[in-house]
Scaffold this motif. Structure first.
Motif, mmCIF file in Angstrom:
data_model
loop_
_atom_site.group_PDB
_atom_site.id
_atom_site.type_symbol
_atom_site.label_atom_id
_atom_site.label_comp_id
_atom_site.label_asym_id
_atom_site.label_seq_id
_atom_site.Cartn_x
_atom_site.Cartn_y
_atom_site.Cartn_z
ATOM 1 N N THR A 103 0.819 -1.205 0.000
ATOM 2 C CA THR A 103 0.000 0.000 0.000
ATOM 3 C C THR A 103 0.853 1.255 0.000
ATOM 4 O O THR A 103 0.509 2.257 -0.634
ATOM 5 C CB THR A 103 -0.960 0.004 1.211
ATOM 6 O OG1 THR A 103 -1.795 -1.148 1.140
ATOM 7 C CG2 THR A 103 -1.844 1.236 1.203
ATOM 8 N N TYR A 104 1.976 1.218 0.715
ATOM 9 C CA TYR A 104 2.889 2.354 0.665
ATOM 10 C C TYR A 104 3.377 2.576 -0.771
ATOM 11 O O TYR A 104 3.502 3.715 -1.239
ATOM 12 C CB TYR A 104 4.080 2.128 1.589
ATOM 13 C CG TYR A 104 3.864 2.646 2.979
ATOM 14 C CD1 TYR A 104 3.827 4.005 3.243
ATOM 15 C CD2 TYR A 104 3.684 1.763 4.043
ATOM 16 C CE1 TYR A 104 3.627 4.485 4.521
ATOM 17 C CE2 TYR A 104 3.477 2.230 5.338
ATOM 18 C CZ TYR A 104 3.457 3.588 5.561
ATOM 19 O OH TYR A 104 3.253 4.063 6.833
ATOM 20 N N ALA A 107 0.428 3.978 -2.722
ATOM 21 C CA ALA A 107 0.150 5.355 -2.305
ATOM 22 C C ALA A 107 1.128 6.314 -2.979
ATOM 23 O O ALA A 107 0.768 7.451 -3.315
ATOM 24 C CB ALA A 107 0.249 5.481 -0.793
ATOM 25 N N TYR A 108 2.340 5.848 -3.203
ATOM 26 C CA TYR A 108 3.320 6.686 -3.903
ATOM 27 C C TYR A 108 2.965 6.788 -5.388
ATOM 28 O O TYR A 108 3.018 7.871 -5.984
ATOM 29 C CB TYR A 108 4.723 6.106 -3.742
ATOM 30 C CG TYR A 108 5.753 6.829 -4.582
ATOM 31 C CD1 TYR A 108 6.221 8.086 -4.203
ATOM 32 C CD2 TYR A 108 6.224 6.271 -5.768
ATOM 33 C CE1 TYR A 108 7.149 8.777 -4.984
ATOM 34 C CE2 TYR A 108 7.148 6.947 -6.558
ATOM 35 C CZ TYR A 108 7.600 8.201 -6.159
ATOM 36 O OH TYR A 108 8.503 8.872 -6.943
ATOM 37 N N ARG A 113 2.702 10.020 -2.411
ATOM 38 C CA ARG A 113 3.022 10.145 -0.990
ATOM 39 C C ARG A 113 4.296 9.361 -0.695
ATOM 40 O O ARG A 113 4.379 8.163 -0.985
ATOM 41 C CB ARG A 113 1.868 9.625 -0.121
ATOM 42 C CG ARG A 113 0.660 10.535 -0.091
ATOM 43 C CD ARG A 113 -0.176 10.268 1.157
ATOM 44 N NE ARG A 113 -0.701 8.920 1.187
ATOM 45 C CZ ARG A 113 -1.941 8.610 0.830
ATOM 46 N NH1 ARG A 113 -2.770 9.542 0.433
ATOM 47 N NH2 ARG A 113 -2.355 7.368 0.888
ATOM 48 N N PRO A 115 6.819 7.832 2.105
ATOM 49 C CA PRO A 115 6.786 7.464 3.524
ATOM 50 C C PRO A 115 7.706 8.344 4.367
ATOM 51 O O PRO A 115 8.755 8.795 3.888
ATOM 52 C CB PRO A 115 7.263 6.000 3.532
ATOM 53 C CG PRO A 115 7.012 5.516 2.143
ATOM 54 C CD PRO A 115 7.209 6.702 1.249
ATOM 55 N N GLU A 119 9.088 5.541 8.986
ATOM 56 C CA GLU A 119 8.151 4.485 8.581
ATOM 57 C C GLU A 119 8.863 3.373 7.827
ATOM 58 O O GLU A 119 8.379 2.240 7.763
ATOM 59 C CB GLU A 119 7.031 5.085 7.721
ATOM 60 C CG GLU A 119 6.048 5.939 8.510
ATOM 61 C CD GLU A 119 4.989 6.579 7.652
ATOM 62 O OE1 GLU A 119 3.842 6.673 8.104
ATOM 63 O OE2 GLU A 119 5.310 7.006 6.525
ATOM 64 N N TYR A 120 10.010 3.700 7.261
ATOM 65 C CA TYR A 120 10.779 2.680 6.545
ATOM 66 C C TYR A 120 11.206 1.545 7.485
ATOM 67 O O TYR A 120 11.350 0.396 7.056
ATOM 68 C CB TYR A 120 12.012 3.298 5.889
ATOM 69 C CG TYR A 120 11.699 4.096 4.648
ATOM 70 C CD1 TYR A 120 11.250 3.465 3.494
ATOM 71 C CD2 TYR A 120 11.862 5.475 4.618
ATOM 72 C CE1 TYR A 120 10.969 4.177 2.344
ATOM 73 C CE2 TYR A 120 11.580 6.212 3.468
ATOM 74 C CZ TYR A 120 11.127 5.559 2.338
ATOM 75 O OH TYR A 120 10.842 6.274 1.198
ATOM 76 N N ILE A 123 8.254 -0.771 7.662
ATOM 77 C CA ILE A 123 8.137 -1.474 6.386
ATOM 78 C C ILE A 123 9.166 -2.591 6.298
ATOM 79 O O ILE A 123 8.852 -3.721 5.895
ATOM 80 C CB ILE A 123 8.310 -0.480 5.214
ATOM 81 C CG1 ILE A 123 7.149 0.516 5.186
ATOM 82 C CG2 ILE A 123 8.416 -1.226 3.893
ATOM 83 C CD1 ILE A 123 7.320 1.629 4.173
ATOM 84 N N CYS A 157 -5.038 -3.953 -1.580
ATOM 85 C CA CYS A 157 -4.462 -2.606 -1.595
ATOM 86 C C CYS A 157 -5.150 -1.725 -2.627
ATOM 87 O O CYS A 157 -5.434 -0.548 -2.365
ATOM 88 C CB CYS A 157 -2.968 -2.667 -1.895
ATOM 89 S SG CYS A 157 -2.001 -3.407 -0.571
ATOM 90 N N ILE A 310 4.960 1.433 12.510
ATOM 91 C CA ILE A 310 4.337 2.367 11.573
ATOM 92 C C ILE A 310 3.231 3.158 12.251
ATOM 93 O O ILE A 310 3.068 4.361 12.036
ATOM 94 C CB ILE A 310 3.783 1.605 10.355
ATOM 95 C CG1 ILE A 310 4.941 1.060 9.513
ATOM 96 C CG2 ILE A 310 2.892 2.505 9.508
ATOM 97 C CD1 ILE A 310 4.509 0.193 8.368
ATOM 98 N N LYS A 324 -2.653 6.649 6.328
ATOM 99 C CA LYS A 324 -2.137 5.295 6.519
ATOM 100 C C LYS A 324 -3.270 4.327 6.205
ATOM 101 O O LYS A 324 -3.793 3.633 7.050
ATOM 102 C CB LYS A 324 -1.645 5.107 7.951
ATOM 103 C CG LYS A 324 -0.441 6.007 8.281
ATOM 104 C CD LYS A 324 -0.009 5.825 9.708
ATOM 105 C CE LYS A 324 1.188 6.724 10.021
ATOM 106 N NZ LYS A 324 1.630 6.597 11.409
#
Length: 329
Positions: A103-104, A107-108, A113, A115, A119-120, A123, A157, A310, A324
């Motif tokens: 999803t991250y 989302a990018y 977006r 992270p 948040e990495y 992940i 996702c 996260i 999120k």
């Protein structure tokens, strides 16, 4: 408080639905395609019964997105239920956390977006836990399990991206209006699948061995005995009408009354709820008992730790409209 209750109800329903679906697959040996079709169809019927009227403009826009939502829901349900042929519901609920990572990425791609740098860490921990859990499985089931989980997580996702996009475009739409829109596409989509599989089953039933070799692949699709199997039809309809529809309603309600971060806090407990429900189900059907080792609990803890990392990352960054939104089942 209302949002927290809706979030808890959603996560509990997801856990219960996963256990019920695995119970049906394990005990009755149902065809997953047929079961999924009736699951989606009956869920749509239930949502239509509680629908609220939508103005033509919002209806047209909502249905446009809902077709993609329903397609992804059917895809996700099929691959998710298929994993129960190889692993337990608890293991599946842990592995599906890979959708946080996916999803991250989406989302990018869709919302540009990036992270937060902290948040990495979460992940990375989730990804490590996912790989360790896959590696801990028997060699014969590693590849099919990984493929099914990744396909289910990807569909899930995309579905969450659709929910976020529709929430942005029509923030005034009520929960019951969203349920009505989703119910319509689920009902139609489920009906189309059932009719399609009945048509294929009728062809293979009528032609039998005289079916041209060019169409041999039709034998891999549901046969008439599977389409008319009462255990498959009844269990799929009951699970869809009561659980699948409830999960959609609670999900929309939770997103309306609580933040994604709050929802995520409850979602972290889903594997624990699933494990408890599987132990209860094992009292009625021994094959449901999750045989987890100390190593499995340790790896599961790593995956949940990544989600918690996260969750606790501060949301204040230079980016705008941070979400999120990895809270799907």
């Amino acid at each position: 408080m209302k949002g927290a209750l809706f979030a808890l109800a959603t996560v509990l329903t997801w856990a219960l639905m996963g256990v019920v679906n695995r119970y049906c697959v394990s005990k009755y040996g149902i065809n997953v395609l047929v079961f999924t079709s009736f699951l989606i169809f009956s869920g749509g019927v239930a949502l239509l019964l509680i629908r609220e009227r939508v103005n033509p403009e919002n209806w047209k826009s909502g249905v446009h997105y809902s077709w993609l939502y329903t397609t992804m829901q059917m895809t996700k349900s099929f691959f998710m239920i298929s994993t129960y042929l190889y692993i337990t519901t608890t293991e599946t609920s842990l592995l599906i956390n890979i959708e946080v990572v996916l999803t991250y990425l989406m989302a990018y791609l869709f919302f540009k977006r990036v992270p937060h740098k902290r948040e990495y860490w979460g992940i990375a921990v989730i990804l490590i836990g996912f790989l360790l859990l896959i590696y801990s499985l028997p060699i014969a089931v590693r590849i099919p399990t990984a493929v099914l989980i990744l396909l289910a997580a990807t569909a899930s996702c995309i579905r969450s991206i659709v929910v976020e996009q529709t929430s942005r475009k029509s923030p005034e739409t009520t929960v019951r209006q969203k349920c009505g829109i989703s119910g319509y596409t689920m009902f139609v989509g489920g009906t189309v699948l059932i009719v399609f599989f009945f048509g294929i089953a009728s062809i293979t039933f009528l032609f039998g061995e005289s079916l041209p070799k060019l169409f041999f692949f039709l034998n891999y699709l549901p046969q008439m005995t599977e389409m008319l199997n009462p255990e498959t039809v009844i269990s799929g309809c009951l699970a869809g009408f009561f659980l699948n529809s409830a999960s959609v309603y609670w999900f929309y309600a939770a997103l309306k009354w609580t933040k994604s971060e709050t929802f995520m806090a409850f979602r972290v407990f889903q594997p624990i709820l699933t494990y408890t429900l599987e132990l209860l189900a094992a009292l009625f059907y021994a094959a449901m008992k999750p045989e987890l080792s100390t190593k499995d609990f340790f790896i599961g803890g790593i995956i949940l730790l990544g989600s918690v990392l996260i969750l606790i990352v501060p949301s204040k960054t230079t980016r705008s409209e941070i979400s999120k939104n990895f809270i799907t089942e």
